[in-house]
Design a protein around this motif. Structure first.
Motif, PDB file in Angstrom:
ATOM      1  N   ARG A 167      -5.412   6.877  -0.836  1.00  0.00           N
ATOM      2  CA  ARG A 167      -4.060   6.318  -0.884  1.00  0.00           C
ATOM      3  C   ARG A 167      -3.008   7.258  -0.308  1.00  0.00           C
ATOM      4  NH1 ARG A 167      -5.433   8.508  -5.593  1.00  0.00           N
ATOM      5  NH2 ARG A 167      -3.897   9.583  -6.916  1.00  0.00           N
ATOM      6  N   MET A 191       0.830  -1.205   0.000  1.00  0.00           N
ATOM      7  CA  MET A 191       0.000   0.000   0.000  1.00  0.00           C
ATOM      8  C   MET A 191       0.865   1.256   0.000  1.00  0.00           C
ATOM      9  SD  MET A 191      -3.032   1.167  -0.188  1.00  0.00           S
ATOM     10  CE  MET A 191      -3.765   2.796  -0.025  1.00  0.00           C
ATOM     11  N   ASP A 247       1.198   6.547  -5.986  1.00  0.00           N
ATOM     12  CA  ASP A 247       0.576   6.503  -7.318  1.00  0.00           C
ATOM     13  C   ASP A 247       1.157   5.414  -8.213  1.00  0.00           C
ATOM     14  OD1 ASP A 247      -0.954   8.618  -6.491  1.00  0.00           O
ATOM     15  OD2 ASP A 247       0.193  10.138  -7.567  1.00  0.00           O
ATOM     16  N   ASP A 248       1.575   4.322  -7.611  1.00  0.00           N
ATOM     17  CA  ASP A 248       2.098   3.191  -8.376  1.00  0.00           C
ATOM     18  C   ASP A 248       0.919   2.345  -8.855  1.00  0.00           C
ATOM     19  OD1 ASP A 248       3.179   0.736  -9.237  1.00  0.00           O
ATOM     20  OD2 ASP A 248       4.920   0.969  -7.926  1.00  0.00           O
ATOM     21  N   TRP A 273      -8.337   3.883  -3.389  1.00  0.00           N
ATOM     22  CA  TRP A 273      -7.520   4.699  -4.288  1.00  0.00           C
ATOM     23  C   TRP A 273      -7.569   6.175  -3.897  1.00  0.00           C
ATOM     24  CZ3 TRP A 273      -3.656   4.194  -7.429  1.00  0.00           C
ATOM     25  CH2 TRP A 273      -3.352   5.211  -8.341  1.00  0.00           C
ATOM     26  N   VAL A 301       1.328   2.091  -3.473  1.00  0.00           N
ATOM     27  CA  VAL A 301       0.074   2.615  -4.021  1.00  0.00           C
ATOM     28  C   VAL A 301      -0.087   4.077  -3.630  1.00  0.00           C
ATOM     29  CG1 VAL A 301      -2.446   2.425  -3.968  1.00  0.00           C
ATOM     30  CG2 VAL A 301      -1.041   0.357  -4.031  1.00  0.00           C
ATOM     31  N   TYR A 327      -1.115  -1.074  -7.351  1.00  0.00           N
ATOM     32  CA  TYR A 327      -2.560  -1.056  -7.113  1.00  0.00           C
ATOM     33  C   TYR A 327      -3.231  -2.251  -7.781  1.00  0.00           C
ATOM     34  CZ  TYR A 327      -7.389   0.628  -7.023  1.00  0.00           C
ATOM     35  OH  TYR A 327      -8.743   0.738  -6.829  1.00  0.00           O
TER      36      TYR A 327
END
Length: 201
Positions: free
Chosen positions: A52, A1, A7-8, A49, A4, A12
């Motif tokens: 995140r 996480m 912004d990977d 999302w 994530v 995700y």
């Protein structure tokens, strides 16, 4: 996480592969509708999302996402209740619950009392009995049996104290046992297993 949160997108997608089936299964058993569970699962991961960048790894990720799933399911149940003039969940009336399980048993053999069930019929009986529990009892039992969460983790996911979780699980197990005991009088009542995609005796 953590990846994530940076912004990977690939991370995700891996998270989706791991947790989407588990969240879908939990929500399907909680709300009792596959189409609704699919919509709610999408909502859960949309919330993941969106959150995140504010995610703080102070607890296990599974506890955090199950907390989101519990809130999403609770909102859906509340909304559905408001749309009905009278909302009675299966399981809140003992007679309704027993009739529901009886109908499954009778359909399987055409006779009562019923003792001879094959594996599929036993699984259906347990599924039906599980649906007869209240949503909170059902969620707690699923988190305990399917996801192997501790009392503390269930409490975090459902915003309850540890004593309250223990009490809720105790009532859920007693209610499930009482619903199934008439059909399996010579053995312990079947219970959900964590190593199966479906709830089987």
């Amino acid at each position: 996480m953590v990846r994530v949160s940076q912004d990977d997108a690939e991370a995700y997608q891996r998270l989706l592969l791991i947790y989407q089936p588990r969240i879908m299964r939990l929500l399907q058993h909680t709300v009792g509708s596959s189409p609704l569970a699919e919509d709610l699962t999408q909502d859960v991961f949309l919330r993941v999302w969106r959150a995140r960048r504010t995610y703080q790894p102070t607890a296990r990720f599974s506890t955090w996402i199950f907390h989101i799933a519990h809130n999403v399911a609770s909102n859906a149940i509340r909304d559905r209740s408001r749309k009905r003039e009278v909302q009675t969940w299966p399981g809140e009336s003992d007679s309704t619950s027993v009739r529901t399980v009886d109908q499954v048993a009778y359909a399987s053999t055409g006779a009562m009392p019923v003792r001879n069930f094959d594996k599929a019929e036993r699984a259906e009986l347990v599924q039906t009995a599980l649906q007869a529990l209240s949503p909170r009892q059902r969620t707690a039992l699923l988190l305990s049996k399917f996801e192997d969460l501790s009392y503390e983790e269930i409490g975090q996911a459902m915003e309850m104290s540890i004593p309250a979780v223990k009490s809720l699980l105790s009532r859920a197990r007693v209610n499930l046992r009482n619903l199934l005991q008439p059909y399996f009088p010579e053995e312990h009542s079947p219970a959900p297993h964590s190593d199966s995609e479906s709830i089987e005796p």
